[in-house]
Design a protein around this motif. Structure first.
Motif, PDB file in Angstrom:
ATOM      1  N   GLN A  22       8.501 -12.995  10.714  1.00  0.00           N
ATOM      2  CA  GLN A  22       7.640 -11.818  10.615  1.00  0.00           C
ATOM      3  C   GLN A  22       7.661 -11.226   9.210  1.00  0.00           C
ATOM      4  N   GLU A  23       8.839 -11.103   8.629  1.00  0.00           N
ATOM      5  CA  GLU A  23       8.975 -10.489   7.308  1.00  0.00           C
ATOM      6  C   GLU A  23       8.237 -11.284   6.232  1.00  0.00           C
ATOM      7  N   ASP A  24       8.294 -12.600   6.337  1.00  0.00           N
ATOM      8  CA  ASP A  24       7.630 -13.461   5.344  1.00  0.00           C
ATOM      9  C   ASP A  24       6.115 -13.314   5.404  1.00  0.00           C
ATOM     10  N   VAL A  25       5.579 -13.274   6.609  1.00  0.00           N
ATOM     11  CA  VAL A  25       4.131 -13.148   6.782  1.00  0.00           C
ATOM     12  C   VAL A  25       3.661 -11.770   6.314  1.00  0.00           C
ATOM     13  N   GLU A  26       4.421 -10.741   6.637  1.00  0.00           N
ATOM     14  CA  GLU A  26       4.075  -9.392   6.183  1.00  0.00           C
ATOM     15  C   GLU A  26       4.042  -9.340   4.656  1.00  0.00           C
ATOM     16  N   LYS A  27       5.035  -9.937   4.014  1.00  0.00           N
ATOM     17  CA  LYS A  27       5.091  -9.944   2.548  1.00  0.00           C
ATOM     18  C   LYS A  27       3.915 -10.721   1.954  1.00  0.00           C
ATOM     19  N   LYS A  28       3.614 -11.885   2.527  1.00  0.00           N
ATOM     20  CA  LYS A  28       2.480 -12.683   2.041  1.00  0.00           C
ATOM     21  C   LYS A  28       1.188 -11.876   2.101  1.00  0.00           C
ATOM     22  N   MET A  29       0.977 -11.202   3.218  1.00  0.00           N
ATOM     23  CA  MET A  29      -0.269 -10.457   3.387  1.00  0.00           C
ATOM     24  C   MET A  29      -0.318  -9.254   2.451  1.00  0.00           C
ATOM     25  N   LEU A  30       0.761  -8.524   2.323  1.00  0.00           N
ATOM     26  CA  LEU A  30       0.772  -7.365   1.431  1.00  0.00           C
ATOM     27  C   LEU A  30       0.577  -7.789  -0.024  1.00  0.00           C
ATOM     28  N   ASP A  31       1.196  -8.893  -0.420  1.00  0.00           N
ATOM     29  CA  ASP A  31       1.006  -9.415  -1.776  1.00  0.00           C
ATOM     30  C   ASP A  31      -0.448  -9.812  -2.001  1.00  0.00           C
ATOM     31  N   HIS A  32      -1.037 -10.475  -1.016  1.00  0.00           N
ATOM     32  CA  HIS A  32      -2.450 -10.875  -1.106  1.00  0.00           C
ATOM     33  C   HIS A  32      -3.354  -9.655  -1.254  1.00  0.00           C
ATOM     34  N   ILE A  33      -3.123  -8.649  -0.439  1.00  0.00           N
ATOM     35  CA  ILE A  33      -3.962  -7.446  -0.492  1.00  0.00           C
ATOM     36  C   ILE A  33      -3.874  -6.795  -1.865  1.00  0.00           C
ATOM     37  N   LYS A  34      -2.671  -6.690  -2.394  1.00  0.00           N
ATOM     38  CA  LYS A  34      -2.492  -6.075  -3.715  1.00  0.00           C
ATOM     39  C   LYS A  34      -3.183  -6.875  -4.805  1.00  0.00           C
ATOM     40  N   GLN A  35      -3.092  -8.198  -4.740  1.00  0.00           N
ATOM     41  CA  GLN A  35      -3.661  -9.049  -5.782  1.00  0.00           C
ATOM     42  C   GLN A  35      -5.178  -9.172  -5.680  1.00  0.00           C
ATOM     43  N   VAL A  36      -5.682  -9.401  -4.477  1.00  0.00           N
ATOM     44  CA  VAL A  36      -7.103  -9.702  -4.298  1.00  0.00           C
ATOM     45  C   VAL A  36      -7.942  -8.464  -3.992  1.00  0.00           C
ATOM     46  N   HIS A  37      -7.375  -7.527  -3.265  1.00  0.00           N
ATOM     47  CA  HIS A  37      -8.117  -6.352  -2.828  1.00  0.00           C
ATOM     48  C   HIS A  37      -7.577  -5.071  -3.470  1.00  0.00           C
ATOM     49  N   GLU A  39      -8.541  -3.191  -5.942  1.00  0.00           N
ATOM     50  CA  GLU A  39      -9.500  -2.109  -6.203  1.00  0.00           C
ATOM     51  C   GLU A  39      -9.797  -1.322  -4.937  1.00  0.00           C
ATOM     52  N   GLU A  40      -9.954  -2.031  -3.820  1.00  0.00           N
ATOM     53  CA  GLU A  40     -10.188  -1.353  -2.545  1.00  0.00           C
ATOM     54  C   GLU A  40      -8.968  -0.541  -2.138  1.00  0.00           C
ATOM     55  N   LEU A  41      -7.799  -1.110  -2.363  1.00  0.00           N
ATOM     56  CA  LEU A  41      -6.546  -0.456  -2.002  1.00  0.00           C
ATOM     57  C   LEU A  41      -6.371   0.860  -2.762  1.00  0.00           C
ATOM     58  N   GLU A  42      -6.756   0.868  -4.038  1.00  0.00           N
ATOM     59  CA  GLU A  42      -6.623   2.082  -4.854  1.00  0.00           C
ATOM     60  C   GLU A  42      -7.495   3.224  -4.345  1.00  0.00           C
ATOM     61  N   LYS A  43      -8.582   2.900  -3.678  1.00  0.00           N
ATOM     62  CA  LYS A  43      -9.508   3.915  -3.161  1.00  0.00           C
ATOM     63  C   LYS A  43      -9.074   4.471  -1.806  1.00  0.00           C
ATOM     64  N   MET A  44      -8.078   3.858  -1.202  1.00  0.00           N
ATOM     65  CA  MET A  44      -7.635   4.262   0.139  1.00  0.00           C
ATOM     66  C   MET A  44      -6.643   5.410   0.076  1.00  0.00           C
ATOM     67  N   SER A  45      -6.654   6.201   1.138  1.00  0.00           N
ATOM     68  CA  SER A  45      -5.681   7.285   1.272  1.00  0.00           C
ATOM     69  C   SER A  45      -4.337   6.710   1.731  1.00  0.00           C
ATOM     70  N   GLU A  46      -3.311   7.517   1.641  1.00  0.00           N
ATOM     71  CA  GLU A  46      -1.983   7.103   2.109  1.00  0.00           C
ATOM     72  C   GLU A  46      -2.019   6.744   3.591  1.00  0.00           C
ATOM     73  N   ASP A  47      -2.764   7.520   4.365  1.00  0.00           N
ATOM     74  CA  ASP A  47      -2.858   7.247   5.798  1.00  0.00           C
ATOM     75  C   ASP A  47      -3.530   5.905   6.073  1.00  0.00           C
ATOM     76  N   GLU A  48      -4.556   5.569   5.305  1.00  0.00           N
ATOM     77  CA  GLU A  48      -5.230   4.282   5.482  1.00  0.00           C
ATOM     78  C   GLU A  48      -4.300   3.124   5.134  1.00  0.00           C
ATOM     79  N   ILE A  49      -3.515   3.288   4.097  1.00  0.00           N
ATOM     80  CA  ILE A  49      -2.560   2.251   3.701  1.00  0.00           C
ATOM     81  C   ILE A  49      -1.469   2.100   4.756  1.00  0.00           C
TER      82      ILE A  49
END
Length: 69
Positions: A22-37, A39-49
């Protein structure tokens, strides 16, 4: 096998993070979101994140590991 689909988190993306821990998959996805998405992530609120992180945890924590909502 644990699976999380980026599309299930609200992004227009076909990436699937997979793994046996579980931890590995969570890390892979969070890393992907930060790298690829980043700009979208920066526009999100803390609650959305927090909601995205919660969804990732929920999907990877399912007993079947299928990543289905």
């Amino acid at each position: 096998m644990k699976i999380v689909k980026c599309r299930d988190l609200g992004f227009k993306c076909n990436l699937m993070a997979t793994g046996t821990k579980q931890e590995d998959v969570e890390k892979k996805m969070l890393d992907h979101i930060k790298q690829v998405h980043g700009e979208e992530l920066e526009k999100m609120s803390e609650d959305e994140i927090k909601e995205i992180k919660y969804r990732i945890s929920t999907l990877t924590g399912r007993g079947c590991g299928c990543g289905a909502l």
